[in-house]
Write a protein that holds these residues in place. Sequence first.
Motif, PDB file in Angstrom:
ATOM      1  N   ARG A 226       3.694   0.773  -8.607  1.00 33.10           N
ATOM      2  CA  ARG A 226       4.397  -0.162  -7.730  1.00 33.10           C
ATOM      3  C   ARG A 226       5.586  -0.767  -8.480  1.00 33.10           C
ATOM      4  O   ARG A 226       5.537  -0.959  -9.702  1.00 33.10           O
ATOM      5  N   ARG A 227       6.627  -1.109  -7.762  1.00 31.35           N
ATOM      6  CA  ARG A 227       7.853  -1.684  -8.343  1.00 31.35           C
ATOM      7  C   ARG A 227       8.054  -3.093  -7.792  1.00 31.35           C
ATOM      8  O   ARG A 227       7.891  -3.326  -6.600  1.00 31.35           O
ATOM      9  N   ILE A 228       8.428  -4.042  -8.666  1.00 29.07           N
ATOM     10  CA  ILE A 228       8.694  -5.421  -8.253  1.00 29.07           C
ATOM     11  C   ILE A 228      10.089  -5.791  -8.730  1.00 29.07           C
ATOM     12  O   ILE A 228      10.357  -5.806  -9.934  1.00 29.07           O
TER      13      ILE A 228
ATOM     14  N   SER B 144       7.395  -2.548  -3.842  1.00 30.63           N
ATOM     15  CA  SER B 144       7.421  -1.261  -3.144  1.00 30.63           C
ATOM     16  C   SER B 144       6.623  -0.250  -3.949  1.00 30.63           C
ATOM     17  O   SER B 144       6.448  -0.387  -5.159  1.00 30.63           O
ATOM     18  N   THR B 145       6.120   0.767  -3.270  1.00 33.33           N
ATOM     19  CA  THR B 145       5.371   1.839  -3.920  1.00 33.33           C
ATOM     20  C   THR B 145       6.327   2.980  -4.225  1.00 33.33           C
ATOM     21  O   THR B 145       6.971   3.509  -3.322  1.00 33.33           O
ATOM     22  N   VAL B 146       6.439   3.354  -5.505  1.00 34.20           N
ATOM     23  CA  VAL B 146       7.408   4.388  -5.881  1.00 34.20           C
ATOM     24  C   VAL B 146       6.758   5.706  -6.269  1.00 34.20           C
ATOM     25  O   VAL B 146       7.417   6.739  -6.252  1.00 34.20           O
ATOM     26  N   VAL B 147       5.484   5.679  -6.649  1.00 37.43           N
ATOM     27  CA  VAL B 147       4.773   6.922  -6.976  1.00 37.43           C
ATOM     28  C   VAL B 147       3.348   6.818  -6.446  1.00 37.43           C
ATOM     29  O   VAL B 147       2.664   5.813  -6.670  1.00 37.43           O
ATOM     30  N   GLY B 148       2.896   7.863  -5.764  1.00 37.09           N
ATOM     31  CA  GLY B 148       1.503   7.940  -5.337  1.00 37.09           C
ATOM     32  C   GLY B 148       1.164   6.993  -4.215  1.00 37.09           C
ATOM     33  O   GLY B 148       1.991   6.656  -3.368  1.00 37.09           O
ATOM     34  N   GLY B 149      -0.115   6.583  -4.185  1.00 38.73           N
ATOM     35  CA  GLY B 149      -0.586   5.694  -3.131  1.00 38.73           C
ATOM     36  C   GLY B 149      -1.241   6.422  -1.979  1.00 38.73           C
ATOM     37  O   GLY B 149      -1.689   5.794  -1.026  1.00 38.73           O
ATOM     38  N   GLY B 150      -1.310   7.749  -2.068  1.00 35.65           N
ATOM     39  CA  GLY B 150      -1.894   8.520  -0.978  1.00 35.65           C
ATOM     40  C   GLY B 150      -3.250   9.105  -1.292  1.00 35.65           C
ATOM     41  O   GLY B 150      -3.672  10.072  -0.661  1.00 35.65           O
ATOM     42  N   GLY B 151      -3.937   8.540  -2.285  1.00 32.82           N
ATOM     43  CA  GLY B 151      -5.247   9.045  -2.657  1.00 32.82           C
ATOM     44  C   GLY B 151      -5.232   9.716  -4.009  1.00 32.82           C
ATOM     45  O   GLY B 151      -4.186   9.874  -4.651  1.00 32.82           O
TER      46      GLY B 151
ATOM     47  N   PRO C 246      16.078   3.031  -6.330  1.00 27.45           N
ATOM     48  CA  PRO C 246      14.844   3.087  -7.123  1.00 27.45           C
ATOM     49  C   PRO C 246      13.648   2.438  -6.448  1.00 27.45           C
ATOM     50  O   PRO C 246      12.522   2.610  -6.907  1.00 27.45           O
ATOM     51  N   SER C 247      13.861   1.696  -5.359  1.00 24.74           N
ATOM     52  CA  SER C 247      12.729   1.089  -4.659  1.00 24.74           C
ATOM     53  C   SER C 247      12.054   2.055  -3.703  1.00 24.74           C
ATOM     54  O   SER C 247      10.994   1.741  -3.152  1.00 24.74           O
ATOM     55  N   GLN C 248      12.643   3.239  -3.523  1.00 29.07           N
ATOM     56  CA  GLN C 248      12.100   4.216  -2.589  1.00 29.07           C
ATOM     57  C   GLN C 248      11.412   5.361  -3.337  1.00 29.07           C
ATOM     58  O   GLN C 248      11.944   5.881  -4.321  1.00 29.07           O
TER      59      GLN C 248
END
Length: 940
Positions: free
Chosen positions: A623-625, A632-639, A687-689
Motif C-alpha cells: 500500500r502507498r500513503i 492506495s494499493t499499488v501491488v497485489g491485494g487480490g489474494g 505512482p499511486s496507481q
Amino acid sequence: MSVRRWLVLAVALGVVIGCGGGGGAGAPVTDGSTNGGTDTGGVAAPQGTAHFRVDVETGEVRVTDLQSSSRAIFSGGLVTFQSTTLIDEPGNTGRKVLNVTMANKSGQPIGMNSDGNESGIRVLLSAFKNIDSTTDLRTLTRLTTISGSTLGYQDGPVGTALFNRPASVVAASDGTVYVADTDNNRIRKISMGQVSTLAGSGSSTSIDGSGVAATLYRPYGLAIGPDNYLYVTELLGRRVRRISPSGVVTTVAGTGAVGGADGSGSTATFNAPEGLAAGPDGSLYVADSLNHKIRKILPAVGDPRLAASYNVTTLAGSGAAAFADGVGAGASFNAPRALTVASDGTVYVADRLNHRLRRVSPNGEVVTIVGKGIASAIEGTGDVATVAHPGGIAATGDGLLFYDGGTKRLRQAVLKSGQAPGSPASWKVSNISGTGATGFVDGTGDVAQMSGFGSVSWNDGQLLFADGSNNAIRTLTSNAGLPVPDQGGSTTTEKVTLVDSDGFETANLPGAYDVETPYLMYAGGLEAGASASPRKWQFSVPEGVKAFEFIVTVSAETGFYSGLDAGLGVASANNYVRTIAGRSLGGLVDGQGSVARFGNATGLGIDDQGILYVADTNNHAIRRIDAAGNVSTVVGGGGIGSTDGYGNAARLNNPNGVACSADGTRLYIADSGNYTIRLARMIGSDPSQAGSWLVSTIAGAATVPGYVENADGATTRLNAPLGIAVMDGQSLVFSEAGGNRIRRLKYMGGDESLATSWRSYLVAGNTTAPGGTPGNTNGNGSTARFDNPAHIAVDRLGNIYVADTNNHRIRKVDPDGDVTTLAGSSYGYADGTGVAAQFAQPFGIGVDEAGYVFVSEFGHMIRRVSPSGVVRTVAGTSGIGFPEQDGPGTSAYLYYPIAIAMRGNGELYFLSGGTYPYTGGGSVSSPGLKVKLIERLVKK
C-alpha cells in the motif's frame, strides 16, 4: 560532566532516510531559486551550509538553505539567515554591506554547553566567486492554464473541458493543439477555444478506425510529421499509431506484444513506448522505455496506412537498464521517457531514471550533456547541473526546454555561443518556472506550481506543457523570449574580499570550509527560537563585479542531541504521537486517513519525498500513503499467489518487509510466504496507481524454502525473508526469520528485473541448515547466531542493525561482518546501557543520521539506543497499549508497534496494532492497524 563538542549545524536540514528502516539518504532538492546538494556549480559546498548569491547592481540577495551530509545531524531548519539588500558603505562606493540576521529555529540553545556557559557561534565563509547576474529567470516567464482542472472527460469550451492525466501535447502549423488524454484513452483537439475528441472511444484496446470508432490503449507520446499527420505512441498498447486530420486511425508499427524486435512495422515489437518525435525527413523516433532503447521508424515504399510500409530499427541502447555513453548498442539508457529532434536531425533524450539529458547523433553516438545521475535541481553548466526524472523535452533554435518531473520545475539548457554541443561544459542549465513544490498555480515562474509527470513541446515562441497530474494543458511564455537569455555577467576576474568590523581585509580565503578558522564570530550563544541582532557583513567589491556567490557554514559548541527525545524509565513529553492513516477495523480499503483500512501489516518504508509504503501482510499487498494521507494499493491485494506482472495483476504471499530506492521508483519486497525477494518498478506516470508498477522476482523460488548461497537470484534459495533495506545503490540486505541469518543481494548489472542479474551472499548467521541454528553468539560471519531476526536498518557507514526478536537484543553487524550486541539481554523492560537494558521482543528498527537506533517492541513502546548503547524510552508505556491513544509520548498508548521508517527531519513513522509474525509465541488479536507518526513537540 557535560558533553562538549564542536558540531556542524545544518541550515534548514532536510535529510531523508531511504526506505527500509535507514538506508542511504536521498539526494536533496532545494527551492527554485538556486542550487542544492553538495555541488553549487561554482563554490565548493561544505557540510551544513547556506548559499548566498548577491547581485551587485540590483542589491538582490538570494539565500538558499543547503543539505548537510554531516554526521552531527540536527533535525529541521536549525539555523537560518535573513538579509537586507546589498547597500553601499557611506563614503566608500567600493565597500558594500549586508545586514544579516541569524536565527536559531531549534528547541535547544546553540553556542552554549549544558551548563549554560556561552562559547560562541562560528560563521565561516568560503571563497567568493564572481558569477553572472543573479536575476531569477523565473521572474521573466509566465505559466498559464489553457484548459483543464479536475480529473474527468468533457468536451466543450476550454474553460469547462476536462482531461484525465494527459501525457503529451503538440501543436500543428495551423495552431490546432492535440492532446494525448492518456487515462481517457482518447486524442483530444483544442481549436478556436473549444475542446473536442479527435479519436478514441475510451476503450482500453487498439482498434483502427475513424474517430470514436477507433480505440487507443493509453496514448502517450505525440508528434506531427512533415505530412501533417499526427503520430501517437500507446504505452500499454505497445504500438505507434497514425491519425489523419479528420481522425482516421491506422497502425504504423507494433503488434501489441511485449518485445524489442526490429523489422517491418507489422512485426516489430515495443515495451512501454513513451516519448515520440518526428524528424525533418519524416522519420519517427520512439523512447522505448522498458526496452531502454531509442527506436527509429522510417517510412518505406507503400501505403502509409499499412504497418508493413514502415521499418523499425534501434538507433541506440543496449537494452539493459544502465548508464553508458557510446555508439548504438554500446550506449545504455534507463527508462527514457521523452525525446525531441533538432533541425539537424540530432535527437535529445530525457533519460528519466538516469537523471540525465542525453544527445544522440544521427549515427547513434550517445553523449551525456546534462546531469550526474543525482536526482536534484542544481543549476550551472551541464557537467555540474543535476536533473531529477526528466519527463519532457523540446528543442528550440537556441537550446532545450524540459520538464523536470522529480523537482516540479520547467528548466532550460542553453548551448554556449561557439561551443561544441557534445560537451556537457558547453551547456548552461537554469530554472525558468516552478517553486519545487507540488501544486496547481498559474503566474510568473517564481510562484507557478505544477505536479507530477508531464511532457512539453515547442510551438512558435511558447512552450506547451501537459501537466498530467493536474489534468491540465498549460503554456509557458516570456517577453524576453524562450529560452530566457542570460542577464549578463561580471567583467573582471578580481575577487570580492570580506572586510571585518575592524576594517581588516581577509584576502586569499580558502576554497572550502575550514572549521578551525572563524571568519565571523558571534560571541554569545542563541537561546531556543531566538535571533541574533542584525550584523554587518562588509565586502570589498571590485569594479566590474556584477554578482558574486559564497557558502556560509555555522558551527557551535553544544552538548545535546536534537533528534527525537527520550526519557530514562519513562517516555518523553517532548515527543508527540498522531495517527495519519488507518482505523480500528481490519480490511482492505483505500482512501484518505481514517477511511483507509489495513490488514495485519508488518513492513514499512519511506522514500526521499516522504511517501510511505506498507507491506500489508494479510492482504498480500503493498500500500502507498502520500503526504496528504491518501492510501492506495499499488501491488497485489487480490489474494495469495506468486504471479509477476503489473501491480494490479501481481500476487504476493504474506509480504513482511518493503524497502525502496530513495527516488521512490523501485520497491523491494520481502515476500515471506513465497520465500522470495520481489522488485516493483515504477513504469507508469502515476505512482499511486497499480498499473504504473511492474513486479518481477529477483531472488528465490516461490514455495521452495531453503538455503543456497553465493548464487544468482534464480538459483539462490531463501527461508522466510522478513526485514529488508537498501544498503547502497547496488545492494539489498535482508533478514531471514526462518533461517536465522542476515543476507545480502547484490545487483550485478544487466536487466534489473531478471533474477540472473542479482547474486546472494551471506552476511552473518549459521549456514549448516536451511533453518539455521538459532542462538545469540557474537562473532564474525557464519560464527554469529540470531534467533528470529526481524527488521533491519543500515546507517550511513554501512553498519547493519538487527531487531533480534527472540533474543530480545539489538545486534550490530559492521562492514567486516563482525556481529556484536549493541543493547539488550533478556525479556523485560529496563532502560540502561548495553546488556543492562531490556527489551520485550523488539521487532521494528530504524536509524537516524546521527547513528541513533530506534526500536519498536512487543511491550507497546518505541525505544532509542544511542551509538554507545544507551537505551531510553521515546513513547508509550510498558505493558499498556490498549485502547490506543495519541498524544505526548508520556501519555500515548501504543498497541503492538511493529515496523519503523525514519526521516532525517526528526520524524519517525511506525505501524501500530498488527500481529507479530515468527515470534514463536503465537499471535495477538488486532483492533485494526494504523500508521502513526512521532514528531518533536519543540518543533511546533
